[in-house]
Design a protein around this motif. Structure first.
Motif, mmCIF file in Angstrom:
data_model
loop_
_atom_site.group_PDB
_atom_site.id
_atom_site.type_symbol
_atom_site.label_atom_id
_atom_site.label_comp_id
_atom_site.label_asym_id
_atom_site.label_seq_id
_atom_site.Cartn_x
_atom_site.Cartn_y
_atom_site.Cartn_z
ATOM 1 N N GLN A 32 0.833 -1.200 0.000
ATOM 2 C CA GLN A 32 0.000 0.000 0.000
ATOM 3 C C GLN A 32 0.869 1.252 0.000
ATOM 4 O O GLN A 32 0.587 2.214 -0.713
ATOM 5 C CB GLN A 32 -0.940 0.001 1.202
ATOM 6 C CG GLN A 32 -2.050 -1.014 1.078
ATOM 7 C CD GLN A 32 -2.902 -1.110 2.332
ATOM 8 O OE1 GLN A 32 -2.430 -0.903 3.445
ATOM 9 N NE2 GLN A 32 -4.159 -1.444 2.141
ATOM 10 N N GLU A 33 1.929 1.238 0.792
ATOM 11 C CA GLU A 33 2.819 2.393 0.883
ATOM 12 C C GLU A 33 3.532 2.658 -0.439
ATOM 13 O O GLU A 33 3.583 3.798 -0.905
ATOM 14 C CB GLU A 33 3.851 2.179 1.989
ATOM 15 C CG GLU A 33 4.750 3.369 2.202
ATOM 16 C CD GLU A 33 5.745 3.145 3.333
ATOM 17 O OE1 GLU A 33 6.851 3.707 3.234
ATOM 18 O OE2 GLU A 33 5.419 2.420 4.291
ATOM 19 N N ILE A 34 4.076 1.609 -1.064
ATOM 20 C CA ILE A 34 4.777 1.852 -2.324
ATOM 21 C C ILE A 34 3.794 2.225 -3.436
ATOM 22 O O ILE A 34 4.134 3.003 -4.322
ATOM 23 C CB ILE A 34 5.698 0.679 -2.741
ATOM 24 C CG1 ILE A 34 4.920 -0.602 -3.008
ATOM 25 C CG2 ILE A 34 6.793 0.467 -1.721
ATOM 26 C CD1 ILE A 34 5.765 -1.715 -3.605
ATOM 27 N N GLY A 35 2.573 1.712 -3.365
ATOM 28 C CA GLY A 35 1.559 2.099 -4.336
ATOM 29 C C GLY A 35 1.193 3.563 -4.196
ATOM 30 O O GLY A 35 1.031 4.290 -5.182
ATOM 31 N N GLU A 36 1.076 4.017 -2.959
ATOM 32 C CA GLU A 36 0.750 5.424 -2.715
ATOM 33 C C GLU A 36 1.884 6.322 -3.206
ATOM 34 O O GLU A 36 1.640 7.342 -3.847
ATOM 35 C CB GLU A 36 0.519 5.651 -1.223
ATOM 36 C CG GLU A 36 0.020 7.040 -0.904
ATOM 37 C CD GLU A 36 -0.370 7.186 0.550
ATOM 38 O OE1 GLU A 36 -0.137 8.287 1.098
ATOM 39 O OE2 GLU A 36 -0.899 6.228 1.137
ATOM 40 N N GLY A 38 4.026 5.664 -5.553
ATOM 41 C CA GLY A 38 3.997 5.647 -7.014
ATOM 42 C C GLY A 38 2.894 6.522 -7.563
ATOM 43 O O GLY A 38 3.088 7.236 -8.549
ATOM 44 N N GLY A 39 1.739 6.493 -6.923
ATOM 45 C CA GLY A 39 0.633 7.347 -7.358
ATOM 46 C C GLY A 39 0.951 8.820 -7.212
ATOM 47 O O GLY A 39 0.614 9.642 -8.072
ATOM 48 N N GLU A 40 1.618 9.173 -6.115
ATOM 49 C CA GLU A 40 2.002 10.569 -5.907
ATOM 50 C C GLU A 40 3.026 11.010 -6.948
ATOM 51 O O GLU A 40 2.934 12.117 -7.482
ATOM 52 C CB GLU A 40 2.560 10.750 -4.495
ATOM 53 C CG GLU A 40 1.495 10.635 -3.426
ATOM 54 C CD GLU A 40 2.056 10.558 -2.013
ATOM 55 O OE1 GLU A 40 3.298 10.536 -1.842
ATOM 56 O OE2 GLU A 40 1.237 10.513 -1.072
ATOM 57 N N ASN A 45 4.128 14.036 -12.134
ATOM 58 C CA ASN A 45 4.756 13.988 -13.454
ATOM 59 C C ASN A 45 3.795 14.042 -14.634
ATOM 60 O O ASN A 45 4.247 14.075 -15.776
ATOM 61 C CB ASN A 45 5.614 12.723 -13.568
ATOM 62 C CG ASN A 45 6.784 12.746 -12.618
ATOM 63 O OD1 ASN A 45 7.414 13.774 -12.426
ATOM 64 N ND2 ASN A 45 7.080 11.620 -12.001
ATOM 65 N N HIS A 46 2.502 14.015 -14.368
ATOM 66 C CA HIS A 46 1.536 13.996 -15.474
ATOM 67 C C HIS A 46 0.449 15.035 -15.268
ATOM 68 O O HIS A 46 0.139 15.424 -14.140
ATOM 69 C CB HIS A 46 0.908 12.600 -15.599
ATOM 70 C CG HIS A 46 1.902 11.550 -15.979
ATOM 71 N ND1 HIS A 46 2.388 11.407 -17.252
ATOM 72 C CD2 HIS A 46 2.530 10.603 -15.243
ATOM 73 C CE1 HIS A 46 3.256 10.420 -17.284
ATOM 74 N NE2 HIS A 46 3.358 9.919 -16.080
#
Length: 98
Positions: A32-36, A38-40, A45-46
């Motif tokens: 969950q932490e690495i997904g968050e 990555g989402g941030e 960047n987009h």
């Protein structure tokens, strides 16, 4: 084990083994932490157009996999394509506020 011509482990095999080892060593909160994170990073960047495009593509892909071809089946429910598009637009608006 998949080997290439040099009798070395393939990238796919190395990735699979690494993924299995990681899953044994980490719990749900880790993912969950690495997904968050990555989402941030993706959000930084987009732009709005990126989120609209992936929302549209996601809706189209889901619509193509469903029973009704992505259209409204007459039951009053939104098509998957429309839901994906709206989700992408909503995420883009949310990103613009941040």
């Amino acid at each position: 084990m998949a080997r290439n011509d040099d009798n070395k482990m393939s990238r796919e095999e190395a990735g699979r083994m690494g993924g299995e080892a990681t899953s044994k060593n980490h719990d749900k909160e880790f993912y969950q932490e690495i997904g968050e994170k990555g989402g941030e990073a993706t959000s930084r960047n987009h732009d709005k157009d990126f989120y609209q495009e992936i929302g549209q593509k996601g809706g189209e892909a889901r619509g193509n996999n469903g029973n009704n071809g992505g259209g409204n089946s007459g039951d009053g429910k939104m098509s998957r394509e429309e839901a994906g598009r709206k989700g992408g637009e909503a995420r883009a608006r949310q990103r613009d506020r941040d």
